[in-house]
Write a protein that holds these residues in place. Structure first.
Motif, PDB file in Angstrom:
ATOM      1  N   SER A  48       4.223 -12.443   6.830  1.00  0.00           N
ATOM      2  CA  SER A  48       4.820 -11.614   5.778  1.00  0.00           C
ATOM      3  C   SER A  48       5.408 -10.342   6.386  1.00  0.00           C
ATOM      4  O   SER A  48       5.496 -10.214   7.595  1.00  0.00           O
ATOM      5  CB  SER A  48       3.790 -11.298   4.685  1.00  0.00           C
ATOM      6  N   VAL A  49       5.836  -9.409   5.528  1.00  0.00           N
ATOM      7  CA  VAL A  49       6.454  -8.180   6.007  1.00  0.00           C
ATOM      8  C   VAL A  49       5.517  -7.017   5.755  1.00  0.00           C
ATOM      9  O   VAL A  49       4.572  -7.103   4.975  1.00  0.00           O
ATOM     10  CB  VAL A  49       7.814  -7.915   5.322  1.00  0.00           C
ATOM     11  N   SER A  50       5.769  -5.907   6.457  1.00  0.00           N
ATOM     12  CA  SER A  50       5.135  -4.644   6.098  1.00  0.00           C
ATOM     13  C   SER A  50       6.221  -3.708   5.604  1.00  0.00           C
ATOM     14  O   SER A  50       7.412  -3.899   5.869  1.00  0.00           O
ATOM     15  CB  SER A  50       4.370  -4.045   7.276  1.00  0.00           C
ATOM     16  N   LEU A  51       5.803  -2.672   4.873  1.00  0.00           N
ATOM     17  CA  LEU A  51       6.735  -1.844   4.116  1.00  0.00           C
ATOM     18  C   LEU A  51       6.589  -0.377   4.504  1.00  0.00           C
ATOM     19  O   LEU A  51       5.474   0.092   4.770  1.00  0.00           O
ATOM     20  CB  LEU A  51       6.446  -2.019   2.623  1.00  0.00           C
ATOM     21  N   ASP A  52       7.694   0.339   4.545  1.00  0.00           N
ATOM     22  CA  ASP A  52       7.685   1.802   4.584  1.00  0.00           C
ATOM     23  C   ASP A  52       8.286   2.274   3.269  1.00  0.00           C
ATOM     24  O   ASP A  52       9.512   2.341   3.127  1.00  0.00           O
ATOM     25  CB  ASP A  52       8.503   2.322   5.764  1.00  0.00           C
ATOM     26  N   PRO A  53       7.456   2.595   2.279  1.00  0.00           N
ATOM     27  CA  PRO A  53       7.986   2.958   0.962  1.00  0.00           C
ATOM     28  C   PRO A  53       8.698   4.300   0.946  1.00  0.00           C
ATOM     29  O   PRO A  53       9.466   4.577   0.025  1.00  0.00           O
ATOM     30  CB  PRO A  53       6.729   2.984   0.083  1.00  0.00           C
ATOM     31  N   ASN A  54       8.461   5.120   1.963  1.00  0.00           N
ATOM     32  CA  ASN A  54       9.100   6.434   2.002  1.00  0.00           C
ATOM     33  C   ASN A  54      10.567   6.353   2.370  1.00  0.00           C
ATOM     34  O   ASN A  54      11.348   7.246   2.046  1.00  0.00           O
ATOM     35  CB  ASN A  54       8.373   7.338   3.001  1.00  0.00           C
ATOM     36  N   HIS A  55      10.944   5.272   3.064  1.00  0.00           N
ATOM     37  CA  HIS A  55      12.334   5.118   3.501  1.00  0.00           C
ATOM     38  C   HIS A  55      12.931   3.784   3.059  1.00  0.00           C
ATOM     39  O   HIS A  55      13.993   3.395   3.531  1.00  0.00           O
ATOM     40  CB  HIS A  55      12.421   5.259   5.021  1.00  0.00           C
ATOM     41  N   ASN A  56      12.249   3.082   2.173  1.00  0.00           N
ATOM     42  CA  ASN A  56      12.729   1.803   1.619  1.00  0.00           C
ATOM     43  C   ASN A  56      12.988   0.770   2.711  1.00  0.00           C
ATOM     44  O   ASN A  56      13.941  -0.010   2.624  1.00  0.00           O
ATOM     45  CB  ASN A  56      14.011   2.029   0.797  1.00  0.00           C
TER      46      ASN A  56
END
Length: 793
Positions: free
Chosen positions: A598-606
């Motif tokens: 799966s993926v990982s996310l950086d929600p601060n920079h989309n």
């Protein structure tokens, strides 16, 4: 030795060395070049082989024209190689390095042979040329240790500090949250100090996965709640460890048995928040307010008291739910749990791995939800019979051979939706007998109501799947800012075919553009073919280009040629090349592309971070009468697909040296901007240090980019941790650039996802990784390793 005299012995040694090498290589290239021409490939190798053989013969007979002929051929090869492969390092290296070594020997021989023939030696110019060639060869050899094929970012990405009150407290789900973001709002370990990380403690599970063909793998990402770390093993055991020391608190053994595919990617966790306080004061052994859900390899779901390792007696039958109920016959190894159960409110939801390609009518792909307290069946979703929402009627079973959900699911509590990434109905490569409902829900994201299991919407990523392009990864849920002060609830789904789909998770409509494109049809009697397939053009496509002959690669011109011959001997029509009775190439193959990590996310920079593998699959259909009775290719070889007119041969598209035939990289890490749908950066991941041609370790950190398998971890501090490579390292990358800024040697490889937490007792942040062995590696272990910054003096 008198001036002008030539050292005859040196001349003869150098002459015969050059001539023999040139003759042998020339003969091999010429013969293979003829075979390449015979299958419609390039004429270059045939011509080059002939020239080399002629040149070698002239050199043996002391004709200077042999060196001149080879020099001309080498110059032509320079131009041909650039025209064939462009200016990319690895393709040029495989085409030119061997010929460059011969050119160096020829330049050294030239003045000596001239002197022997009493011609002007031209030593200065010849040795100068030899020096230039030697330097270029050394630079080329050194270039193997440089990272190529990097896509660099075009603008800076700043780090945002963790806002007050938003720091992560626990890691309670496989993907950290039920949204599957694999993001930790922690910044104690950051870009400035990550190079100070040291091993804080090491624990051993006692469960070493055996790589003897049984399919046992350690792919676990632990959970952390409070001062306890929870780990599951490939053989269905659970350990509770102290977060600061790794000391074992308790252990539970499910005593599960299975003939193959033993693994546990994660546990489910549920806590009765209102009962925690009273339970902490209670001495009743029946109190089970915090429970773990263990999926076993022999198809059971077990509830375990997270505080003491005892089964929760009030769940199911004394702590156990038998997942074989309502399934009909389950042969050993045909149905089991490998991925994490999903805890969604007051239910725990399971799908299941169904063995691929043995026969039609394999165990059902039903998804079931059980009450977290009682273990009573809350609902069932049977893809083949939506009318069955609970147990099947007496004397019946759930629909057999239906699309299943073997990977991890996601949950949106606000929308009360569970998102199911489905596989396809068995078998994979023959679908002439699939039903309309099989085709409807195969290889799709299916959103079901968490309370009832009713389908709200579904979106298909492969129509009438003939490629085993089931959805392998957990959907990632994110609220995407629209730049106008609002957000769109999106779902990001990666696929084996190297595509990234972004959907509105409330409606199932694409947020990033998807086009239905015409694809080639096959001609296998009795099969049917979808005229179009969905292409997610609004997001980057990664490692799924339509290959051509010039994309073939090899460590030497010989295996390069063998790969070109193999490629030209196959039918390849892009991602959706249909299987047939002839040999065809599927790229990416059934491993991906992207897989279960799966993926990982950086929600601060989309941003999302996507790791992939680039392995082709050569396949063809085998008429039933030609399928051996013992055919069972679990991964490669002939699979029987009983109940259909055909079996299927599957082979990795590798050179005789065991190296992927297409040019590097074979695995990358990419950052994708969800706001723009653009690729921000991409870097090859992994070296050949612990692998190599014919499986022989090269012991050299050549960063060619190897196939990846596992999950990544993104943190608020701008770090991306990843260990799912073929070499034995845990790495940290800068999320702004993809640059590797730290790594540490592991005792064996890892397929597990890193996770992180801050100890509630010491305030120290840890990075945790399981190391049980890289895929295809014989080196195995049972390590749980914790990293932390050194204590301040």
């Amino acid at each position: 030795m008198a001036p002008g005299k030539t050292p005859r012995g040196m001349v003869n040694v150098l002459k015969w060395l050059l001539a023999v090498l040139m003759m042998v290589i020339g003969l091999a290239i010429g013969i293979l070049g003829y075979q390449l021409v015979a299958v419609g490939g390039s004429f270059y190798f045939l011509i080059m082989g002939i020239v080399m053989v002629v040149a070698a013969g002239l050199i043996i007979t002391n004709h200077l024209s042999g060196i001149l002929l080879y020099a001309l051929a080498f110059i032509v090869s320079l131009f041909w190689s650039v025209n064939d492969a462009g200016w990319s390092f690895w393709p040029l290296f495989s085409r030119l390095f061997t010929f460059g070594v011969l050119a160096l020997l020829a330049a050294l021989l030239w003045p000596l042979l001239r002197a022997q023939q009493r011609a002007t030696p031209l030593r200065k110019s010849s040795f100068s040329l030899a020096g230039v060639l030697a330097v270029l060869l050394l630079v080329s050899a050194g270039g193997m240790f440089k990272t190529w094929n990097v896509i660099a970012p075009t603008e800076a990405i700043p780090v945002k500090p963790v806002a007050a009150g938003t720091a992560q407290q626990d890691w309670k789900h496989w993907g950290n949250t039920t949204h599957g973001d694999r993001f930790a709002a922690l910044d104690q370990i950051n870009k400035q100090n990550v190079n100070q990380l040291k091993v804080a403690w090491v624990a051993h599970t006692g469960d070493i996965p055996q790589s003897n063909g049984s399919g046992a793998e350690d792919q676990n990402t632990p959970l952390q709640v409070g001062d306890t770390l929870y780990v599951c093993t490939p053989y269905s055991k659970v350990l509770a460890l102290d977060v600061d020391s790794g000391k074992e608190k308790w252990r539970y053994d499910a005593k599960a048995t299975a003939p193959n595919w033993q693994r546990c990617r994660g546990l489910g966790y549920y806590e009765e928040s209102q009962a925690l306080a009273s339970a902490a004061q209670s001495t009743s052994p029946a109190a089970c307010p915090r429970r773990l859900f263990l999926p076993t390899t022999d198809a059971r779901l077990i509830a375990i008291n997270a505080d003491n390792g005892k089964v929760c007696d009030d769940f199911g039958d004394h702590g156990v739910v038998d997942l074989g109920v309502g399934m009909g016959e389950i042969k050993p190894g045909y149905y089991q749990q490998t991925s994490t159960p999903l805890v969604a409110g007051n239910v725990v939801v399971v799908g299941g791995r169904v063995a691929d390609n043995f026969s039609t009518g394999e165990p059902p792909g039903v998804v079931r939800a059980y009450d977290v307290h009682s273990g009573k069946l809350a609902w069932a979703w049977d893809p083949g019979n939506p009318a069955i929402t609970g147990l099947p009627p007496e004397g019946q079973t759930y629909t057999r051979g239906t699309p299943n959900v073997w990977s991890a699911m996601s949950y949106d509590a606000k929308l009360n939706l569970i998102y199911l990434p489905t596989g396809n109905a068995t078998p994979d490569f023959w679908a002439g007998e699939r039903t309309a409902l099989d085709d409807k829900y195969s290889s799709s994201v299916v959103a079901v109501d968490a309370t009832t299991g009713k389908v709200r919407w579904h979106y298909q990523t492969t129509h009438h799947d003939l490629w085993d392009f089931d959805l392998p990864s957990q959907p990632t849920l994110f609220d995407l800012p629209d730049g106008k002060g609002h957000t769109t609830p999106v779902l990001v789904q990666t696929s084996k075919q190297g595509m990234i789909f972004m959907l509105n998770r409330e409606t199932g409509e694409p947020v990033a553009k998807v086009e239905e494109r015409p694809v080639p049809a096959g001609n296998v009697q009795g099969e049917r073919y979808s005229p179009t397939q969905p292409y997610s053009v609004g997001m980057p496509m990664i490692g799924n280009q339509t290959l051509k002959e010039s994309d073939m690669w090899g460590a030497t011109p010989i295996d390069l040629l063998l790969c070109r011959i193999a490629f030209k001997s196959m039918r390849h029509q892009g991602v959706f090349t249909p299987p047939g009775l002839d040999r065809s190439l599927q790229f990416p193959g059934s491993l991906g592309g992207m897989n279960w990590g799966s993926v990982s996310l950086d929600p601060n920079h989309n941003l999302i971070f996507v790791n992939d593998m680039r392995l082709g699959l050569a396949n063809y259909m085998v008429p039933r009468t030609n399928v051996a009775k013992n055919a069972s290719g679990i991964e490669m070889g002939i699979v029987p697909m009983e109940g259909t007119p055909f079996g299927a041969m599957r082979e990795r598209f590798l050179s005789p040296l065991g190296i992927p035939c297409q040019q590097p990289p074979f695995g990358t890490m990419s950052a994708v901007d969800l706001s723009t749908g653009k690729l921000v950066w991409q870097v090859p991941v992994g070296t050949v240090e612990d692998t190599g041609p014919l499986g022989i370790r090269m012991h050299m950190p050549i960063p060619i980019g190897m196939p990846t398998l596992g999950a990544s971890l993104s943190t608020q501090s701008g770090l991306l941790f990843f260990a799912g490579t073929q070499d034995f390292y845990l790495r940290a990358f800068d999320t702004a650039t993809g640059k590797e800024i730290w790594k540490d040697r592991l005792p064996v490889g890892s397929q597990s996802g890193p996770m992180t937490y801050v100890s509630p007792k010491t305030g120290k942040q840890y990075i945790i990784i399981n190391a049980g062995g890289a895929r295809q590696s014989p080196d195995r272990g049972d390590y749980v390793i914790a990293y932390a910054l050194p204590d301040k003096q």
